[in-house]
Scaffold this active site. Structure first.
Site, mmCIF file in Angstrom:
data_model
loop_
_atom_site.group_PDB
_atom_site.id
_atom_site.type_symbol
_atom_site.label_atom_id
_atom_site.label_comp_id
_atom_site.label_asym_id
_atom_site.label_seq_id
_atom_site.Cartn_x
_atom_site.Cartn_y
_atom_site.Cartn_z
ATOM 1 N N HIS A 145 0.596 -1.497 0.554
ATOM 2 C CA HIS A 145 0.194 0.201 0.134
ATOM 3 C C HIS A 145 0.890 1.113 0.149
ATOM 4 C CE1 HIS A 145 -2.488 2.568 1.676
ATOM 5 N NE2 HIS A 145 -3.642 2.559 1.776
ATOM 6 N N ASP A 227 2.852 -4.498 8.139
ATOM 7 C CA ASP A 227 1.945 -3.541 7.512
ATOM 8 C C ASP A 227 0.915 -4.531 7.989
ATOM 9 O OD1 ASP A 227 -0.321 -2.331 7.572
ATOM 10 O OD2 ASP A 227 0.780 -1.221 4.829
ATOM 11 N N GLN A 230 -4.473 -4.727 7.664
ATOM 12 C CA GLN A 230 -5.429 -5.745 6.713
ATOM 13 C C GLN A 230 -5.278 -7.302 7.665
ATOM 14 O OE1 GLN A 230 -8.242 -4.535 4.893
ATOM 15 N NE2 GLN A 230 -6.925 -2.904 4.225
ATOM 16 N N LYS A 253 -9.862 -0.267 10.567
ATOM 17 C CA LYS A 253 -10.772 -1.068 10.621
ATOM 18 C C LYS A 253 -10.798 -2.037 11.476
ATOM 19 C CE LYS A 253 -7.220 -0.087 6.471
ATOM 20 N NZ LYS A 253 -7.678 0.656 5.681
ATOM 21 N N CYS A 393 -4.593 2.377 -3.678
ATOM 22 C CA CYS A 393 -3.873 3.081 -2.828
ATOM 23 C C CYS A 393 -2.229 2.300 -3.512
ATOM 24 C CB CYS A 393 -3.541 2.953 -1.616
ATOM 25 S SG CYS A 393 -4.916 4.467 -1.670
HETATM 26 N N1 C6P Z 1 -6.103 0.396 3.037
HETATM 27 C C1 C6P Z 1 -7.847 0.301 1.413
HETATM 28 O O1 C6P Z 1 -9.060 0.445 1.102
HETATM 29 P P1 C6P Z 1 -4.755 4.090 7.260
HETATM 30 O O2 C6P Z 1 -5.421 5.257 6.160
HETATM 31 O O3 C6P Z 1 -3.139 4.716 8.036
HETATM 32 O O4 C6P Z 1 -6.168 3.962 8.306
HETATM 33 O O5 C6P Z 1 -3.862 2.518 7.112
HETATM 34 C C2 C6P Z 1 -3.697 2.857 5.251
HETATM 35 C C3 C6P Z 1 -2.750 0.819 5.194
HETATM 36 C C4 C6P Z 1 -2.070 0.382 4.897
HETATM 37 N N2 C6P Z 1 -1.510 -0.842 4.521
HETATM 38 C C5 C6P Z 1 -2.048 -1.405 4.119
HETATM 39 C C6 C6P Z 1 -2.178 -2.459 4.085
HETATM 40 C C7 C6P Z 1 -3.905 -0.286 4.045
HETATM 41 O O6 C6P Z 1 -4.313 -1.532 3.428
HETATM 42 C C8 C6P Z 1 -4.014 0.237 4.332
HETATM 43 C C9 C6P Z 1 -5.510 1.431 3.596
HETATM 44 C C10 C6P Z 1 -7.208 1.111 2.665
HETATM 45 O O7 C6P Z 1 -7.492 -0.386 1.548
HETATM 46 C C11 C6P Z 1 -7.980 2.950 2.496
HETATM 47 S S1 C6P Z 1 -6.469 3.205 1.333
#
Ligand code: C6P
Length: 435
Positions: A145, A227, A230, A253, A393
């Site tokens: 991401h 990370d 997910q 999430k 993203c």
């Molecule tokens: N992915 C998606 O729709 P934040 O925005 O900081 O809470 O998380 C960022 C992020 C980092 N790593 C992974 C693997 C992610 O999937 C995400 C966030 C969302 O896929 C919003 S773009």
């Protein structure tokens, strides 16, 4: 404008005609969804079918009530006030840290509260950059991401100006969306200082072999950053079992509030890292000339923290522990296998990522021949179905897959086979419209 119609019973019998029900399986999801008030709502006079939990999860009543209780009964700034209300808020905030630490088998002082995964990873990139020297490299994967790519990429760019020339390498993916571990072994060498990988891809659903990557990184003296944005909502996470050095995730999430996230770090490593933000609550002593800093985690939590967010997130964690992470994984695996099967048997659909549900989570990306992902998402919305369409993203990954974007249906414990059935029916409808 009201986007959602007033609450209503979930799908009426006519709306799921022909859907076969596996009773035990359906019961789990049906039971869980009763805790999520928003899932009783209707969109455009259709039941809300929420298949975008990878973007953000919905919130159970227990979390909503915990937030209300905090604001109604004990809102005060933490670590500052010498009065009962502030002491109660401080105790609840620190207890939240304890609950979250226990959830991932960490120690309380190894949990730093941040705004979310993005901030956790930026904090790390900034603080770890101070320890890097000329010729070091950082290893990522092609399926990251942007949050786990751009901070390291910018660190490397900055290092060129300082003459450090940090290199960023990307482990390739295989044709079915797994990590190419042969290539991982080529990328990680004795100049590698950081390996930072997603635990579960937000596009492909792939679950990466974190333990193996941790061993590989450590053999070369590198740190492993995970990370887990997910993965945390869908499986049991034990940082010691994974063997990682740092792990990041977002509260929103994980059925918790927005604006709260976590960075786990091994305590010996946190002790050596410099702060990311400076200000109140993170200091030991301040003089006009210089300052000394508190120990971790406070050293990394400058300013008034998100007290309500941390308390709400801890409530979400307790809620998940009551259900049992193993039960959630088992249920979602069955649901994912069903969704993959239904999509794979359709004409004109390409599904990305591992075909086997055991190797992946319930993040399912696909394209429909002749229809742009944004058009698909808009058409599905007419049937009350929420999916994401676009690059998710992960623009570099789209290039690797040879597509501009995909449609993504992401499953959670409150989804049912009925939801999948409605998704499939809506896709058929979209295909007919474009034929
Ligand atoms: N992915 C998606 O729709 P934040 O925005 O900081 O809470 O998380 C960022 C992020 C980092 N790593 C992974 C693997 C992610 O999937 C995400 C966030 C969302 O896929 C919003 S773009």
């Amino acid at each position: 404008m009201m986007i959602l119609d007033p609450p209503h019973q979930h799908h009426s019998p006519q709306e799921h005609d022909g859907e076969h029900k596996d009773e035990k399986h359906e019961e789990f999801g049906e039971r869980i969804r009763q805790d999520f008030p928003i899932l009783q709502a209707r969109v455009k006079n259709k039941p809300l079918i929420y298949l975008d939990s990878a973007a953000t999860s919905q919130k159970p009543r227990q979390v909503i009530e915990a937030l209300k209780k905090y604001y109604e009964e004990y809102n005060a700034n933490v670590h500052r006030g010498i009065y009962a209300l502030s002491e109660k808020a401080t105790m609840a905030y620190e207890h939240a840290r304890f609950i979250i630490a226990r959830f991932i088998n960490a120690e309380q002082h190894e949990i730093i509260f941040t705004k979310g995964t993005t901030e956790s990873l930026n904090l790390l990139a900034y603080s770890l950059s101070k320890q890097l020297k000329k010729g070091d490299n950082i290893v990522l994967t092609q399926m990251e991401h942007h949050s786990n790519l751009v901070p390291w990429q910018q660190l490397a760019k900055e290092s060129k100006r300082d003459g450090k020339d940090i290199e960023v390498r990307f482990i390739k993916i295989t044709g079915d969306g797994r990590l190419d571990m042969g290539h991982a072994r080529q990328c990680i060498d004795d100049s590698t200082k950081i390996v930072s990988v997603t635990h579960m891809s937000n596009v492909l659903g792939t679950i990466n072999p974190v333990q193996e990557l941790a061993s590989l990184a450590h053999e070369h003296g590198a740190l492993l950053v995970v990370d887990a944005a997910q993965s945390v909502p869908h499986m049991k996470i034990d940082v010691k079992e994974l063997g990682c050095d740092f792990l990041a995730f977002s509260g929103h999430k994980l059925f918790g509030p927005t604006g709260i996230g976590v960075l786990y770090g091994r305590k010996e490593l946190l002790a050596k890292l410099p702060p990311f933000l400076y200000g109140g609550d993170m200091i030991h002593e301040v003089r006009f000339e210089d300052s000394t800093f508190a120990d971790a985690p406070n050293k990394f939590e400058a300013g008034t923290p998100n007290m309500a967010g941390a308390i709400g997130l801890a409530k979400a964690v307790e809620y998940l522990q009551q259900i049992g992470m193993e039960n959630i994984t088992e249920y979602e695996q069955e649901l994912t296998a069903y969704a993959l099967h239904r999509l794979q048997e359709m004409e004109g659909i390409t599904v990305y990522g591992p075909p086997d549900a055991a190797a992946r989570g319930g993040v399912i990306s696909f394209t429909i021949a002749g229809i742009h992902p944004h058009d698909v998402a808009q058409l599905l919305d007419r049937d009350g179905i929420c999916v994401r369409g676009g690059h998710h993203c992960a623009m570099p990954l789209m290039g690797v897959l040879g597509i501009a974007g995909s449609v993504r249906a992401s499953l959670s414990m409150y989804n049912t086979k009925e939801d999948i059935g409605l998704l499939i029916a809506a896709i058929h409808k979209a295909q007919k419209m474009f034929s």
